[in-house]
Design a protein around this motif. Structure first.
Motif, PDB file in Angstrom:
ATOM      1  N   GLY A 193       4.304  -0.997  -5.892  1.00  0.00           N
ATOM      2  CA  GLY A 193       3.467  -1.820  -5.004  1.00  0.00           C
ATOM      3  C   GLY A 193       3.990  -3.250  -4.916  1.00  0.00           C
ATOM      4  N   LEU A 194       4.394  -3.815  -6.067  1.00  0.00           N
ATOM      5  CA  LEU A 194       4.961  -5.166  -6.057  1.00  0.00           C
ATOM      6  C   LEU A 194       6.308  -5.214  -5.338  1.00  0.00           C
ATOM      7  CD1 LEU A 194       4.068  -6.314  -9.684  1.00  0.00           C
ATOM      8  CD2 LEU A 194       3.050  -7.090  -7.535  1.00  0.00           C
ATOM      9  N   ILE A 195       7.124  -4.181  -5.548  1.00  0.00           N
ATOM     10  CA  ILE A 195       8.413  -4.117  -4.841  1.00  0.00           C
ATOM     11  C   ILE A 195       8.170  -4.006  -3.334  1.00  0.00           C
ATOM     12  CG2 ILE A 195      10.436  -2.652  -4.444  1.00  0.00           C
ATOM     13  CD1 ILE A 195      10.354  -2.023  -7.481  1.00  0.00           C
ATOM     14  N   GLY A 196       7.223  -3.178  -2.921  1.00  0.00           N
ATOM     15  CA  GLY A 196       6.898  -3.047  -1.497  1.00  0.00           C
ATOM     16  C   GLY A 196       6.369  -4.347  -0.916  1.00  0.00           C
ATOM     17  N   ALA A 197       5.530  -5.057  -1.697  1.00  0.00           N
ATOM     18  CA  ALA A 197       4.991  -6.331  -1.214  1.00  0.00           C
ATOM     19  C   ALA A 197       6.112  -7.354  -1.029  1.00  0.00           C
ATOM     20  CB  ALA A 197       3.943  -6.864  -2.178  1.00  0.00           C
ATOM     21  N   ALA A 198       7.014  -7.441  -1.991  1.00  0.00           N
ATOM     22  CA  ALA A 198       8.129  -8.390  -1.885  1.00  0.00           C
ATOM     23  C   ALA A 198       9.023  -8.035  -0.699  1.00  0.00           C
ATOM     24  CB  ALA A 198       8.936  -8.402  -3.183  1.00  0.00           C
TER      25      ALA A 198
ATOM     26  N   VAL B 125       0.836  -1.200   0.000  1.00  0.00           N
ATOM     27  CA  VAL B 125       0.000   0.000   0.000  1.00  0.00           C
ATOM     28  C   VAL B 125       0.873   1.254   0.000  1.00  0.00           C
ATOM     29  CG1 VAL B 125      -1.652   1.319   1.400  1.00  0.00           C
ATOM     30  CG2 VAL B 125      -1.971  -1.127   1.065  1.00  0.00           C
ATOM     31  N   ILE B 126       1.907   1.238   0.826  1.00  0.00           N
ATOM     32  CA  ILE B 126       2.808   2.403   0.848  1.00  0.00           C
ATOM     33  C   ILE B 126       3.525   2.553  -0.488  1.00  0.00           C
ATOM     34  CG2 ILE B 126       4.925   3.307   1.904  1.00  0.00           C
ATOM     35  CD1 ILE B 126       3.937   2.191   4.554  1.00  0.00           C
ATOM     36  N   GLY B 127       4.004   1.427  -1.054  1.00  0.00           N
ATOM     37  CA  GLY B 127       4.703   1.489  -2.347  1.00  0.00           C
ATOM     38  C   GLY B 127       3.802   1.962  -3.464  1.00  0.00           C
ATOM     39  N   ALA B 128       2.551   1.489  -3.468  1.00  0.00           N
ATOM     40  CA  ALA B 128       1.624   1.906  -4.522  1.00  0.00           C
ATOM     41  C   ALA B 128       1.248   3.383  -4.376  1.00  0.00           C
ATOM     42  CB  ALA B 128       0.374   1.033  -4.485  1.00  0.00           C
ATOM     43  N   SER B 129       1.055   3.845  -3.163  1.00  0.00           N
ATOM     44  CA  SER B 129       0.681   5.249  -2.979  1.00  0.00           C
ATOM     45  C   SER B 129       1.852   6.185  -3.306  1.00  0.00           C
ATOM     46  CB  SER B 129       0.179   5.491  -1.555  1.00  0.00           C
ATOM     47  OG  SER B 129       1.212   5.274  -0.625  1.00  0.00           O
ATOM     48  N   ARG B 130       3.060   5.794  -2.983  1.00  0.00           N
ATOM     49  CA  ARG B 130       4.235   6.609  -3.322  1.00  0.00           C
ATOM     50  C   ARG B 130       4.632   6.442  -4.782  1.00  0.00           C
ATOM     51  NH1 ARG B 130       4.321  10.423   0.260  1.00  0.00           N
ATOM     52  NH2 ARG B 130       4.281   9.608   2.364  1.00  0.00           N
ATOM     53  N   GLY B 131       4.193   5.356  -5.393  1.00  0.00           N
ATOM     54  CA  GLY B 131       4.560   5.078  -6.783  1.00  0.00           C
ATOM     55  C   GLY B 131       3.961   6.052  -7.787  1.00  0.00           C
TER      56      GLY B 131
ATOM     57  N   LYS C  80       4.215   9.139  -7.660  1.00  0.00           N
ATOM     58  CA  LYS C  80       5.183  10.222  -7.846  1.00  0.00           C
ATOM     59  C   LYS C  80       6.526   9.716  -8.377  1.00  0.00           C
ATOM     60  CE  LYS C  80       3.214  12.974  -4.137  1.00  0.00           C
ATOM     61  NZ  LYS C  80       3.429  13.597  -2.857  1.00  0.00           N
ATOM     62  N   LEU C  81       6.753   8.392  -8.360  1.00  0.00           N
ATOM     63  CA  LEU C  81       8.030   7.826  -8.777  1.00  0.00           C
ATOM     64  C   LEU C  81       7.976   7.363 -10.236  1.00  0.00           C
ATOM     65  CD1 LEU C  81       8.841   5.815  -5.524  1.00  0.00           C
ATOM     66  CD2 LEU C  81       9.750   8.043  -6.215  1.00  0.00           C
ATOM     67  N   TYR C  82       9.135   7.066 -10.795  1.00  0.00           N
ATOM     68  CA  TYR C  82       9.273   6.816 -12.226  1.00  0.00           C
ATOM     69  C   TYR C  82       8.558   5.538 -12.685  1.00  0.00           C
ATOM     70  CZ  TYR C  82      11.407   5.843 -16.713  1.00  0.00           C
ATOM     71  OH  TYR C  82      11.599   5.553 -18.029  1.00  0.00           O
ATOM     72  N   TRP C  83       8.678   4.424 -11.986  1.00  0.00           N
ATOM     73  CA  TRP C  83       8.124   3.160 -12.471  1.00  0.00           C
ATOM     74  C   TRP C  83       6.618   3.036 -12.281  1.00  0.00           C
ATOM     75  CZ3 TRP C  83      12.435  -0.317 -10.059  1.00  0.00           C
ATOM     76  CH2 TRP C  83      13.565  -0.252 -10.864  1.00  0.00           C
ATOM     77  N   GLY C  84       6.004   3.868 -11.527  1.00  0.00           N
ATOM     78  CA  GLY C  84       4.562   3.841 -11.367  1.00  0.00           C
ATOM     79  C   GLY C  84       4.108   3.038 -10.148  1.00  0.00           C
ATOM     80  N   PRO C  85       2.814   3.133  -9.851  1.00  0.00           N
ATOM     81  CA  PRO C  85       2.298   2.533  -8.615  1.00  0.00           C
ATOM     82  C   PRO C  85       2.292   0.994  -8.617  1.00  0.00           C
ATOM     83  CG  PRO C  85       0.513   3.482  -9.884  1.00  0.00           C
ATOM     84  CD  PRO C  85       1.786   3.892 -10.562  1.00  0.00           C
TER      85      PRO C  85
END
Length: 150
Positions: free
Chosen positions: A84-89, A67-73, A75-80
């Motif tokens: 989100g998948l990187i945060g989940a892993a 959830v944190i990775g998707a919400s911050r994604g 604003k970041l280059y690779w997208g939410p």
């Protein structure tokens, strides 16, 4: 007649055996039961499970970091989705490592974890006329269970 009784190993077991011997019953057979292997395995199999899960903290942290990775994604280059998948892993691996560390630090002794003591089975050969007195003694000394066979 045979009477079977189970006791937790305590002074009450010794008192019961002494009272039965004072009654004149000499055929008393006591068998202590083993608690089984004291070490538990880290990973469960399909045939054996100890009820401990190494995945619960990993799943919780995976959702949290996804959830944190998707919400911050946004604003970041690779997208939410990718973030989100990187945060989940990352959350799953972190939670799994925490559970593995906690599991390895706990004592390996099942007796300390479960609080159970070994039990003793007593087999008593007696006459039918002594059955009631023997049962009374066993129940007075806090037998876990009593069974009779003619």
């Amino acid at each position: 007649m045979q009477i079977y009784a189970t006791f937790e190993y305590s002074i009450r077991l010794e008192i019961a055996i002494t009272k039965l011997e004072k009654m004149g019953i000499s055929e008393i057979f006591a068998v202590p039961l083993d608690n089984g292997p004291e070490d538990s395995e880290i990973f469960d199999t399909i045939h054996r499970s100890d009820g401990k899960s190494l995945l619960s903290k990993g799943m919780i942290l995976a959702v949290f970091f996804a959830v944190i990775g998707a919400s911050r994604g946004f604003k970041l280059y690779w997208g939410p989705i990718i973030w989100g998948l990187i945060g989940a892993a990352f959350g799953f691996i972190l939670g799994f490592c925490i559970d593995l560390y906690i599991h390895s630090k706990k004592p390996k002794n099942r007796k300390a974890l479960k609080g159970k003591t070994s039990e003793v089975i007593i087999i008593i050969n007696c006459k039918d006329s002594e059955k009631r007195d023997v049962e009374k003694i066993l129940w007075e000394q806090l037998a876990v269970g009593v069974g009779k066979v003619n």
